[in-house]
Design a protein around this motif. Structure first.
Motif, mmCIF file in Angstrom:
data_model
loop_
_atom_site.group_PDB
_atom_site.id
_atom_site.type_symbol
_atom_site.label_atom_id
_atom_site.label_comp_id
_atom_site.label_asym_id
_atom_site.label_seq_id
_atom_site.Cartn_x
_atom_site.Cartn_y
_atom_site.Cartn_z
ATOM 1 N N MET A 99 0.995 -1.337 -0.458
ATOM 2 C CA MET A 99 -0.047 -0.195 -0.766
ATOM 3 C C MET A 99 1.063 1.067 0.216
ATOM 4 S SD MET A 99 -2.704 -0.782 2.622
ATOM 5 C CE MET A 99 -2.699 1.283 2.714
ATOM 6 N N LEU A 106 -2.772 0.722 -5.243
ATOM 7 C CA LEU A 106 -4.596 0.273 -4.938
ATOM 8 C C LEU A 106 -6.043 0.753 -5.773
ATOM 9 C CD1 LEU A 106 -3.716 1.083 -1.439
ATOM 10 C CD2 LEU A 106 -3.472 -1.334 -2.571
ATOM 11 N N THR A 158 -7.468 -0.799 1.585
ATOM 12 C CA THR A 158 -7.297 -0.382 -0.071
ATOM 13 C C THR A 158 -8.115 1.070 -0.345
ATOM 14 O OG1 THR A 158 -7.011 -2.294 -0.520
ATOM 15 C CG2 THR A 158 -7.471 -1.097 -2.075
ATOM 16 N N ALA A 161 -6.989 4.181 1.804
ATOM 17 C CA ALA A 161 -5.723 4.359 1.209
ATOM 18 C C ALA A 161 -5.915 5.086 0.174
ATOM 19 C CB ALA A 161 -4.505 3.406 0.925
#
Length: 179
Positions: A99, A106, A158, A161
């Motif tokens: 990430m 992502l 995900t 972020a």
């Protein structure tokens, strides 16, 4: 006579896939231009079409490339983990690292899932997601419930972020320790 080294075709292919992943992560499948990908990769559009066929085939290759990198990160994490670290914990830490490497990777995942109703990528989106799921189960020996929990946390991370809102999750390392 040129004195520079020529790039190998396999290396150029990866360069194109990385450029396409970056643009796909930024704009999604339909808004991503092969012209912009070609410029980013330093190749011509016809070269991309010669290599991949169609834009849809290029996007499918990007999804497969991205998935292969993630799957390898999980395998490496499990293989190289400390004996006191569970396989799920090792994979969770690897995902956190993944990430932090590039948020567009992502976003690439999110665009893939959002566009999964598109017949051009539905099969590759389903297949690669299933491969990740099955790898996690196989590498960890986790129960179906544990894999669902792991994937649920990963999906939430995900999304957060990609929105630059990871603070809403709290400490992801504390969640990792649960595994």
């Amino acid at each position: 006579m040129a004195t520079g080294k020529r790039m190998k075709a396999a290396d150029r292919r990866i360069l194109i896939l990385e450029a396409a992943q970056e643009e796909y992560g930024r704009a999604g499948m339909h808004a991503t231009s092969v012209e912009v990908i070609a410029d980013r990769a330093g190749v011509s559009q016809p070269y991309i079409f010669r290599l991949f066929g169609t834009k849809n085939d290029l996007m499918a290759a990007v999804i497969e490339h991205h998935t292969a990198k993630l799957r390898q990160a999980f395998r490496d994490a499990v293989d190289q983990r400390d004996p006191e670290t569970s396989p799920l914990e090792a994979m969770a830490l690897a995902y956190l690292g993944f990430m932090n490497e590039d948020v567009n990777s992502l976003r690439c995942q999110l665009h893939t899932w959002a566009a999964a109703s598109d017949p051009a990528i539905k099969d590759v989106a389903q297949r690669t997601y299933r491969e990740i799921w099955e790898d996690i189960a196989e590498l960890s020996g986790a129960t179906a419930d544990e894999v669902r929990d792991f994937m649920g946390h990963g999906m939430l991370l995900t999304v957060l972020a990609s929105l630059d809102l990871t603070d809403l999750f709290g400490d992801p390392l504390a969640v990792v320790k649960e595994y």
